[in-house]
Design an enzyme around this catalytic site. Structure first.
Site, PDB file in Angstrom:
ATOM      1  N   ARG A  54       0.658  -0.906   0.100  1.00 29.46           N
ATOM      2  CA  ARG A  54      -0.391   0.129   0.240  1.00 29.46           C
ATOM      3  C   ARG A  54       0.593   1.010  -0.270  1.00 29.46           C
ATOM      4  NH1 ARG A  54      -3.405  -0.827   4.962  1.00 29.46           N
ATOM      5  NH2 ARG A  54      -2.394  -0.274   5.900  1.00 29.46           N
ATOM      6  N   TYR A 107     -14.120  21.578 -11.570  1.00 31.32           N
ATOM      7  CA  TYR A 107     -14.712  19.902 -11.781  1.00 31.32           C
ATOM      8  C   TYR A 107     -15.783  19.686 -10.919  1.00 31.32           C
ATOM      9  CZ  TYR A 107     -14.249  14.816 -12.578  1.00 31.32           C
ATOM     10  OH  TYR A 107     -14.622  13.076 -12.351  1.00 31.32           O
ATOM     11  N   ASP A 179      -5.159  21.911  -9.917  1.00 28.37           N
ATOM     12  CA  ASP A 179      -5.879  21.038 -11.023  1.00 28.37           C
ATOM     13  C   ASP A 179      -5.361  21.278 -11.993  1.00 28.37           C
ATOM     14  OD1 ASP A 179      -6.796  18.997 -12.602  1.00 28.37           O
ATOM     15  OD2 ASP A 179      -9.152  18.995 -11.776  1.00 28.37           O
ATOM     16  N   LYS A 204      -6.566  10.652 -17.486  1.00 28.08           N
ATOM     17  CA  LYS A 204      -7.064  10.938 -18.607  1.00 28.08           C
ATOM     18  C   LYS A 204      -5.858  11.416 -19.503  1.00 28.08           C
ATOM     19  CE  LYS A 204     -10.481  12.799 -16.524  1.00 28.08           C
ATOM     20  NZ  LYS A 204     -11.748  11.439 -16.711  1.00 28.08           N
TER      21      LYS A 204
HETATM   22  C1  LIG Z   1     -10.608  18.030 -14.365  1.00 22.15           C
HETATM   23  C2  LIG Z   1     -11.189  17.108 -13.895  1.00 22.15           C
HETATM   24  N1  LIG Z   1      -9.893  16.709 -12.646  1.00 22.15           N
HETATM   25  C3  LIG Z   1     -10.205  15.719 -11.899  1.00 22.15           C
HETATM   26  C4  LIG Z   1     -10.654  14.989 -12.491  1.00 22.15           C
HETATM   27  C5  LIG Z   1     -10.964  13.512 -11.830  1.00 22.15           C
HETATM   28  O1  LIG Z   1     -10.249  12.106 -12.703  1.00 22.15           O
HETATM   29  P1  LIG Z   1     -10.769  10.710 -12.687  1.00 22.15           P
HETATM   30  O2  LIG Z   1     -11.569  10.137 -13.594  1.00 22.15           O
HETATM   31  O3  LIG Z   1      -9.702  10.168 -12.608  1.00 22.15           O
HETATM   32  O4  LIG Z   1     -11.170  10.781 -11.042  1.00 22.15           O
HETATM   33  C6  LIG Z   1     -11.698  14.982 -13.358  1.00 22.15           C
HETATM   34  C7  LIG Z   1     -12.483  13.887 -14.053  1.00 22.15           C
HETATM   35  O5  LIG Z   1     -12.647  13.662 -15.270  1.00 22.15           O
HETATM   36  C8  LIG Z   1     -11.304  16.147 -14.288  1.00 22.15           C
HETATM   37  O6  LIG Z   1     -12.035  16.077 -15.910  1.00 22.15           O
END
Ligand SMILES: Cc1ncc(COP(=O)(O)O)c(C=O)c1O
Length: 389
Positions: A54, A107, A179, A204
Site C-alpha cells: 500500500r 470539476y 488541478d 486522462k
Molecule cells: C479536471 C478534472 N479533474 C479531475 C478529474 C478526476 O479524475 P478521475 O476520473 O481519474 O477521478 C476529472 C475527471 O473527469 C477532471 O475532468
C-alpha cells in the site's frame, strides 16, 4: 534536459531490472525483511523503499519520480484516481475551522466534495469567480488554508491568473493547490507560477488510452510531501500496480500525443468558430478567446479539450447532431486517443459567478483521428441539426 528528453528518461533505472527498459509490475502486498534490524530500520523511514504494497512499489516510485521531474516539484504521490488525488490533498491539508477558496468553474465532483464532505467536517468553502486575479484578496480570511485553482476550467475554459492569485494566497499564509490535468506538466509549469501542490488526473492524458484510473499529487516541498503522503497512506487509498504501470507507459509518449491533440483540436476549434450554427468556441488558444492573453503568457500549449456554444436550438436538434456522429463517442472523459463529445448545458454548476449562455453548450475532446474525418463528421452532424431544427 529538454522536456521531450526528460519524458523519455525520468524515473527509469534499467540497471535495477537486469537492463529492462521499463520496471516490472510489482504484484505485492507483503514485503519480508532479512533481519529484525532491517525491519526496524524500514520503520524509521516508512515511505522510502518497499515496506508494504500500500505504501508504494518500485513501479509507483518510478512513475512518481518521472511526474515530479516533469512538473518540477519535490516529489509525487500516486493515488487510485484523479478525484482521489484531489480529495486526498484537501483531506491532508485541512482541519475543522479552516476555510477553502474554491474556483467556481471547478470539476463538479471537487465542488461536491467541498459541499458535502468538507462541510460535514466543519470546513467552510467559498466559491470564487475564476476571473478574479489579485482581487481574490477580498475573500481571504485569517483561517483560509487552501486556495484551489483549475485553469482552464474543464467545461467553461476560463483561464485564471494563477501567479496573481498565488501571490495573494501566500501573503495570507494559504497553500495553492492546482488541478493541472488540462495542460499536463508539459504545457503548464505549476511551481514556476506559484502553485504549491499540483494534481493530475492521470486517467486522462498521462494514461492516454482510456483504460485505467490514476491520480498523481506533486508537492513543491519535502514538508508538504510528508503531510500529503502520510495522510494518503493513512486513508488506505493507493494506486493499483497495473494502473501505475499503464500510467508510466502512457507518460513516455505524452508529448507526441499532446502535440497532435493540440494541432487537431485547434483545427476543429477554428473550423467550428466559422460555422453559422456556432455562437462561440471556448478555446484559450484561439486569439479571440477572452482567456487568450493569460493563456499565452503562462502556458506553452493547449490540449485538444475545448467547449462550444451553439446558437439557440431545440434539445431534439442537439440530439440529432450528437446521436449520428461516427467518430465522437458520447462519454464523460477525455485524454484518450479517441474523440469524445458531451452536452454540458446541465453540467455547468455555478454559485459565485453566473455563467450566461443563449444556446446549448458542448465539450469536445479531440482524439488522434485524422482531423479532416472529424470535421466531415461534425459537418454531417450540422446537416442533421438543420434538418431537425
Ligand atoms: C479536471 C478534472 N479533474 C479531475 C478529474 C478526476 O479524475 P478521475 O476520473 O481519474 O477521478 C476529472 C475527471 O473527469 C477532471 O475532468
Amino acid at each position: 534536459m529538454k522536456k521531450d528528453t526528460k519524458i523519455v528518461h525520468a524515473g527509469r533505472h534499467p540497471e535495477q531490472y537486469l537492463g529492462a527498459v521499463n520496471p516490472p509490475v510489482y504484484h505485492v502486498s507483503t514485503v519480508t525483511y532479512p533481519t529484525i534490524a532491517a525491519m526496524t530500520a524500514g520503520e524509521r523511514k516508512p515511505f522510502d523503499g518497499m515496506r508494504y504494497g500500500r505504501f508504494g512499489t518500485p513501479t509507483s516510485f518510478a512513475l512518481e519520480e518521472a511526474v515530479a521531474a516533469l512538473e518540477g516539484g519535490y516529489r509525487s504521490v500516486s493515488t487510485a484516481s484523479g478525484l482521489a488525488a484531489i480529495t486526498g490533498t484537501l483531506t491532508a491539508l485541512l482541519k475543522t475551522g479552516d476555510h477553502v477558496l474554491m474556483v467556481d468553474s471547478v470539476y463538479f465532483p471537487t465542488r461536491r466534495f467541498c459541499q458535502d464532505q468538507l462541510k460535514r467536517c466543519g470546513i467552510e468553502t467559498t466559491f470564487y469567480d475564476p476571473l478574479l486575479g489579485a482581487d481574490i484578496a477580498s475573500l481571504m480570511r485569517p483561517e483560509t488554508r487552501v486556495v484551489f485553482v483549475e485553469s482552464p476550467g474543464s467545461l467553461t475554459f476560463e483561464v485564471q491568473d494563477i501567479p496573481a492569485i498565488a501571490a495573494v494566497a501566500h501573503a495570507g499564509g494559504a497553500i495553492v493547490v492546482m488541478d493541472n490535468t488540462w495542460a499536463t506538466p508539459l504545457f503548464f509549469q505549476p511551481f514556476d507560477k506559484g502553485v504549491d501542490i499540483s494534481l493530475q488526473a492521470g486517467t486522462k492524458f498521462i494514461v492516454g488510452h482510456s483504460d485505467a484510473m490514476l491520480g498523481i499529487i506533486t508537492c513543491a516541498t519535502e514538508e508538504l510531501w510528508h503531510i500529503v503522503k502520510s495522510s494518503v497512506a493513512q486513508s488506505g487509498v493507493c494506486a493499483g500496480s497495473e494502473e501505475v504501470f499503464l500510467g508510466l507507459r502512457g507518460l513516455r509518449t505524452l508529448s507526441v500525443r499532446l502535440r497532435q491533440h493540440q494541432e487537431s483540436g485547434l483545427a476543429l476549434a477554428s473550423w467550428l468558430s466559422q460555422r453559422p450554427e456556432v455562437r462561440r468556441v471556448m478555446h484559450p488558444a484561439l486569439p479571440e478567446d477572452p482567456g487568450h492573453t493569460l493563456w499565452k503568457r503562462d502556458f506553452t500549449g493547449a490540449c485538444g479539450l475545448f467547449g462550444l456554444e451553439l446558437k439557440p436550438c431545440s434539445e431534439v436538434a442537439v440530439a440529432a447532431f450528437l446521436d449520428g456522429l461516427a467518430h465522437f463517442g458520447l462519454g464523460y472523459s477525455w485524454g484518450g486517443f479517441e474523440s469524445l463529445i458531451i452536452p454540458t448545458t446541465e453540467g455547468i454548476r455555478r454559485t459565485a459567478a453566473p455563467w450566461q449562455t443563449e444556446g446549448p453548450t458542448l465539450r469536445i475532446h479531440t482524439g488522434l483521428e485524422d482531423p479532416s474525418d472529424l470535421i466531415a463528421d461534425l459537418a454531417l452532424g450540422f446537416e442533421r441539426l438543420a434538418a431537425t431544427a
